[in-house]
Write a protein that holds these residues in place. Structure first.
Motif, PDB file in Angstrom:
ATOM      1  N   SER A 150       0.804  -1.218   0.000  1.00  0.00           N
ATOM      2  CA  SER A 150       0.000   0.000   0.000  1.00  0.00           C
ATOM      3  C   SER A 150       0.839   1.270   0.000  1.00  0.00           C
ATOM      4  O   SER A 150       0.488   2.253  -0.669  1.00  0.00           O
ATOM      5  CB  SER A 150      -0.940   0.002   1.206  1.00  0.00           C
ATOM      6  OG  SER A 150      -0.225   0.038   2.435  1.00  0.00           O
ATOM      7  N   ALA A 151       1.954   1.281   0.719  1.00  0.00           N
ATOM      8  CA  ALA A 151       2.757   2.495   0.850  1.00  0.00           C
ATOM      9  C   ALA A 151       3.244   3.005  -0.497  1.00  0.00           C
ATOM     10  O   ALA A 151       3.323   4.216  -0.731  1.00  0.00           O
ATOM     11  CB  ALA A 151       3.945   2.237   1.775  1.00  0.00           C
ATOM     12  N   GLY A 152       3.586   2.085  -1.405  1.00  0.00           N
ATOM     13  CA  GLY A 152       4.037   2.484  -2.732  1.00  0.00           C
ATOM     14  C   GLY A 152       2.916   2.545  -3.745  1.00  0.00           C
ATOM     15  O   GLY A 152       2.891   3.426  -4.608  1.00  0.00           O
ATOM     16  N   HIS A 153       1.974   1.615  -3.634  1.00  0.00           N
ATOM     17  CA  HIS A 153       0.858   1.549  -4.580  1.00  0.00           C
ATOM     18  C   HIS A 153       0.068   2.848  -4.577  1.00  0.00           C
ATOM     19  O   HIS A 153      -0.284   3.380  -5.637  1.00  0.00           O
ATOM     20  CB  HIS A 153      -0.033   0.358  -4.224  1.00  0.00           C
ATOM     21  CG  HIS A 153      -1.120   0.073  -5.202  1.00  0.00           C
ATOM     22  ND1 HIS A 153      -2.321   0.760  -5.213  1.00  0.00           N
ATOM     23  CD2 HIS A 153      -1.204  -0.832  -6.228  1.00  0.00           C
ATOM     24  CE1 HIS A 153      -3.093   0.284  -6.173  1.00  0.00           C
ATOM     25  NE2 HIS A 153      -2.438  -0.678  -6.805  1.00  0.00           N
ATOM     26  N   VAL A 154      -0.223   3.399  -3.404  1.00  0.00           N
ATOM     27  CA  VAL A 154      -1.067   4.585  -3.297  1.00  0.00           C
ATOM     28  C   VAL A 154      -0.400   5.833  -3.864  1.00  0.00           C
ATOM     29  O   VAL A 154      -1.069   6.839  -4.128  1.00  0.00           O
ATOM     30  CB  VAL A 154      -1.476   4.821  -1.822  1.00  0.00           C
ATOM     31  CG1 VAL A 154      -0.305   5.407  -1.016  1.00  0.00           C
ATOM     32  CG2 VAL A 154      -2.716   5.684  -1.710  1.00  0.00           C
ATOM     33  N   LEU A 155       0.915   5.777  -4.095  1.00  0.00           N
ATOM     34  CA  LEU A 155       1.634   6.925  -4.652  1.00  0.00           C
ATOM     35  C   LEU A 155       1.913   6.781  -6.147  1.00  0.00           C
ATOM     36  O   LEU A 155       2.351   7.748  -6.782  1.00  0.00           O
ATOM     37  CB  LEU A 155       2.973   7.114  -3.918  1.00  0.00           C
ATOM     38  CG  LEU A 155       2.903   7.428  -2.429  1.00  0.00           C
ATOM     39  CD1 LEU A 155       4.319   7.588  -1.860  1.00  0.00           C
ATOM     40  CD2 LEU A 155       2.085   8.692  -2.167  1.00  0.00           C
ATOM     41  N   HIS A 156       1.650   5.629  -6.716  1.00  0.00           N
ATOM     42  CA  HIS A 156       2.047   5.370  -8.102  1.00  0.00           C
ATOM     43  C   HIS A 156       1.269   6.273  -9.067  1.00  0.00           C
ATOM     44  O   HIS A 156       0.045   6.243  -9.119  1.00  0.00           O
ATOM     45  CB  HIS A 156       1.803   3.903  -8.457  1.00  0.00           C
ATOM     46  CG  HIS A 156       2.486   3.475  -9.719  1.00  0.00           C
ATOM     47  ND1 HIS A 156       3.829   3.183  -9.776  1.00  0.00           N
ATOM     48  CD2 HIS A 156       2.012   3.308 -10.974  1.00  0.00           C
ATOM     49  CE1 HIS A 156       4.152   2.832 -11.004  1.00  0.00           C
ATOM     50  NE2 HIS A 156       3.067   2.903 -11.748  1.00  0.00           N
ATOM     51  N   GLY A 157       1.983   7.092  -9.802  1.00  0.00           N
ATOM     52  CA  GLY A 157       1.366   7.991 -10.767  1.00  0.00           C
ATOM     53  C   GLY A 157       0.665   9.180 -10.173  1.00  0.00           C
ATOM     54  O   GLY A 157      -0.097   9.874 -10.869  1.00  0.00           O
ATOM     55  N   ILE A 158       0.909   9.487  -8.907  1.00  0.00           N
ATOM     56  CA  ILE A 158       0.153  10.527  -8.206  1.00  0.00           C
ATOM     57  C   ILE A 158       0.486  11.939  -8.687  1.00  0.00           C
ATOM     58  O   ILE A 158      -0.179  12.904  -8.314  1.00  0.00           O
ATOM     59  CB  ILE A 158       0.379  10.416  -6.680  1.00  0.00           C
ATOM     60  CG1 ILE A 158      -0.754  11.104  -5.899  1.00  0.00           C
ATOM     61  CG2 ILE A 158       1.752  10.973  -6.291  1.00  0.00           C
ATOM     62  CD1 ILE A 158      -0.706  10.877  -4.405  1.00  0.00           C
ATOM     63  N   GLY A 159       1.457  12.056  -9.565  1.00  0.00           N
ATOM     64  CA  GLY A 159       1.837  13.382 -10.060  1.00  0.00           C
ATOM     65  C   GLY A 159       0.791  14.049 -10.927  1.00  0.00           C
ATOM     66  O   GLY A 159       0.821  15.273 -11.104  1.00  0.00           O
ATOM     67  N   ALA A 160      -0.138  13.287 -11.478  1.00  0.00           N
ATOM     68  CA  ALA A 160      -1.183  13.853 -12.340  1.00  0.00           C
ATOM     69  C   ALA A 160      -2.440  13.018 -12.236  1.00  0.00           C
ATOM     70  O   ALA A 160      -2.379  11.801 -12.056  1.00  0.00           O
ATOM     71  CB  ALA A 160      -0.707  13.907 -13.798  1.00  0.00           C
ATOM     72  N   THR A 235      -1.362   4.249  10.223  1.00  0.00           N
ATOM     73  CA  THR A 235      -0.433   3.188   9.826  1.00  0.00           C
ATOM     74  C   THR A 235      -0.716   2.676   8.422  1.00  0.00           C
ATOM     75  O   THR A 235      -0.034   1.772   7.940  1.00  0.00           O
ATOM     76  CB  THR A 235      -0.524   1.999  10.808  1.00  0.00           C
ATOM     77  OG1 THR A 235      -1.862   1.463  10.776  1.00  0.00           O
ATOM     78  CG2 THR A 235      -0.176   2.428  12.222  1.00  0.00           C
ATOM     79  N   GLY A 236      -1.731   3.232   7.758  1.00  0.00           N
ATOM     80  CA  GLY A 236      -2.132   2.760   6.442  1.00  0.00           C
ATOM     81  C   GLY A 236      -1.542   3.577   5.315  1.00  0.00           C
ATOM     82  O   GLY A 236      -0.569   4.334   5.494  1.00  0.00           O
ATOM     83  N   SER A 237      -2.169   3.477   4.146  1.00  0.00           N
ATOM     84  CA  SER A 237      -1.653   4.149   2.961  1.00  0.00           C
ATOM     85  C   SER A 237      -1.647   5.665   3.111  1.00  0.00           C
ATOM     86  O   SER A 237      -0.839   6.351   2.476  1.00  0.00           O
ATOM     87  CB  SER A 237      -2.497   3.766   1.748  1.00  0.00           C
ATOM     88  OG  SER A 237      -3.825   4.235   1.874  1.00  0.00           O
ATOM     89  N   GLY A 238      -2.520   6.181   3.954  1.00  0.00           N
ATOM     90  CA  GLY A 238      -2.579   7.619   4.151  1.00  0.00           C
ATOM     91  C   GLY A 238      -1.289   8.209   4.673  1.00  0.00           C
ATOM     92  O   GLY A 238      -0.995   9.389   4.435  1.00  0.00           O
ATOM     93  N   GLU A 239      -0.493   7.415   5.385  1.00  0.00           N
ATOM     94  CA  GLU A 239       0.762   7.944   5.921  1.00  0.00           C
ATOM     95  C   GLU A 239       1.754   8.221   4.797  1.00  0.00           C
ATOM     96  O   GLU A 239       2.494   9.207   4.846  1.00  0.00           O
ATOM     97  CB  GLU A 239       1.350   6.966   6.942  1.00  0.00           C
ATOM     98  CG  GLU A 239       2.432   7.560   7.824  1.00  0.00           C
ATOM     99  CD  GLU A 239       1.944   8.738   8.664  1.00  0.00           C
ATOM    100  OE1 GLU A 239       2.798   9.571   9.048  1.00  0.00           O
ATOM    101  OE2 GLU A 239       0.721   8.852   8.937  1.00  0.00           O
ATOM    102  N   SER A 240       1.765   7.369   3.775  1.00  0.00           N
ATOM    103  CA  SER A 240       2.618   7.623   2.614  1.00  0.00           C
ATOM    104  C   SER A 240       2.204   8.909   1.914  1.00  0.00           C
ATOM    105  O   SER A 240       3.048   9.695   1.466  1.00  0.00           O
ATOM    106  CB  SER A 240       2.535   6.463   1.625  1.00  0.00           C
ATOM    107  OG  SER A 240       3.095   5.294   2.161  1.00  0.00           O
ATOM    108  N   VAL A 241       0.905   9.124   1.826  1.00  0.00           N
ATOM    109  CA  VAL A 241       0.402  10.331   1.181  1.00  0.00           C
ATOM    110  C   VAL A 241       0.781  11.558   2.002  1.00  0.00           C
ATOM    111  O   VAL A 241       1.186  12.597   1.458  1.00  0.00           O
ATOM    112  CB  VAL A 241      -1.121  10.243   0.992  1.00  0.00           C
ATOM    113  CG1 VAL A 241      -1.681  11.548   0.444  1.00  0.00           C
ATOM    114  CG2 VAL A 241      -1.476   9.091   0.061  1.00  0.00           C
TER     115      VAL A 241
END
Length: 340
Positions: A150-160, A235-241
């Motif tokens: 989740s930590a990486g998946h939720v950020l994939h392509g987040i630039g646009a 502790t979930g994907s939101g922390e990566s965001v």
């Protein structure tokens, strides 16, 4: 159908000992959670999603049954695959009643832990259910270059907004519905949706634009109220965001198009929500933001905790699953049948 809470015995939140460096309730009690709102969203929010939905409907999903059928506890199970947006091949499972009687269909999406097998007991009776592993996740839809955690998946392509992977996952749900209707034509009479955590948030984003669905059950849905969510440690994907946002504030502009609570403003079918008072992975205010923003009939079951082992968890989960089965069964176009 009116809005009313179906609460379990929530007990004292202080009786849930933990060693997190933050409070998983974030200081919100139930009355305060029921007041959490949703962002209005960009002016072209609805147009953005309607265009993506129209594109997904043009996809030739080419669904296939792969391998033999097996029968477990009165349910037939088969591996399946189908093509989703951008030509991505999605793997998963199909379950149908062993007696062959199908009166409705269901798309069931998993949490960020992925899925290694279907959970057919979650679906209502007489339901054909497709259980996709959304792109980059699970055991069936891993992709080169896409993180499966989740930590990486939720950020994939987040630039646009056009490249953000979450948009592709939403398209996977729409294409799953198309594939299910092709594989089991009887399912076209009425579709329902089940989604937990990641799958709950994805469902909130997918369902407002797809009139093939009659009802949904969302459990501890994520991606709700991003402007608030990024202020709450978890502790979930939101922390990566949260970490990415600190480095690049423009991320919030992209996330505005992927806010499950904003999408819920446009969701008018009946929706059952299981939302937790205490959740270290998905902050409760975001979960309740999704519920509170729903535009149509809704039902709420308040969970003592989500993503956290706690006393009474098994009974609470069973009560939630039974409530959602009942809720989705009511959407069956064949209607309820008298018991023998």
């Amino acid at each position: 159908m009116s809005t009313h809470p179906l609460t379990t015995d929530t007990g004292e939140l202080s009786s849930l000992p933990h060693d997190f460096p933050f409070d998983p309730t974030h200081g919100y009690d139930l009355p305060r959670l029921m007041e959490v709102g949703a962002p209005q969203g960009p002016d072209d929010f609805a147009d953005f999603w309607r265009e993506r939905y129209a594109s997904a409907l043009r996809t030739d999903t080419a669904p296939r049954i792969e391998g033999p059928w097996t029968t477990v506890d009165g349910v037939r199970v088969a591996d399946i695959s189908y093509t989703s947006a951008d030509g991505v091949r999605i793997g998963g499972w199909l379950t149908v009643p062993a007696d062959g009687e199908v009166t409705q269909g269901c798309v069931s999406a998993h949490g960020y832990g992925g899925r290694a097998a279907p959970d057919p007991w979650q679906a209502p009776p007489r339901t054909a259910t497709i259980w996709p592993c959304l792109r980059g996740l699970g055991t069936r839809s891993l992709l080169p270059g896409v993180p499966d955690k989740s930590a990486g998946h939720v950020l994939h392509g987040i630039g646009a907004r056009e490249s953000y992977l979450i948009g592709g996952c939403v398209a996977d749900v729409w294409c799953a519905a198309t594939a299910l209707r092709l594989l089991v034509p009887e399912a076209a009479a009425g579709l329902t949706y089940l989604g937990t955590s990641f799958g709950g948030g994805i469902g909130a984003l997918a369902l407002p634009w797809d009139d093939r669905f009659r009802a949904a059950g969302l459990t501890v849905p994520t991606f709700g109220n991003h402007p608030l969510r990024v202020t709450l440690p978890c502790t979930g994907s939101g922390e990566s965001v949260r970490t990415r946002l600190a480095e690049d504030p423009s991320v919030l502009d992209v996330l505005a198009y992927f806010d499950a609570a904003t999408a819920a403003r446009h969701l008018s079918i009946p929706v059952h929500v299981g939302a937790a008072l205490f959740d270290p992975s998905v902050p409760p205010p975001g979960q309740f933001a999704v519920h509170n923003a729903l535009a149509g009939p809704r039902e709420l079951l308040v969970l003592r905790a989500g993503h956290f082992d706690h006393p009474g968890e098994r009974a609470e989960t069973a009560a939630l699953e039974e409530a959602q089965r009942r809720f989705l069964t009511a959407a069956d176009p064949a209607g309820p049948r008298p018991t023998a």
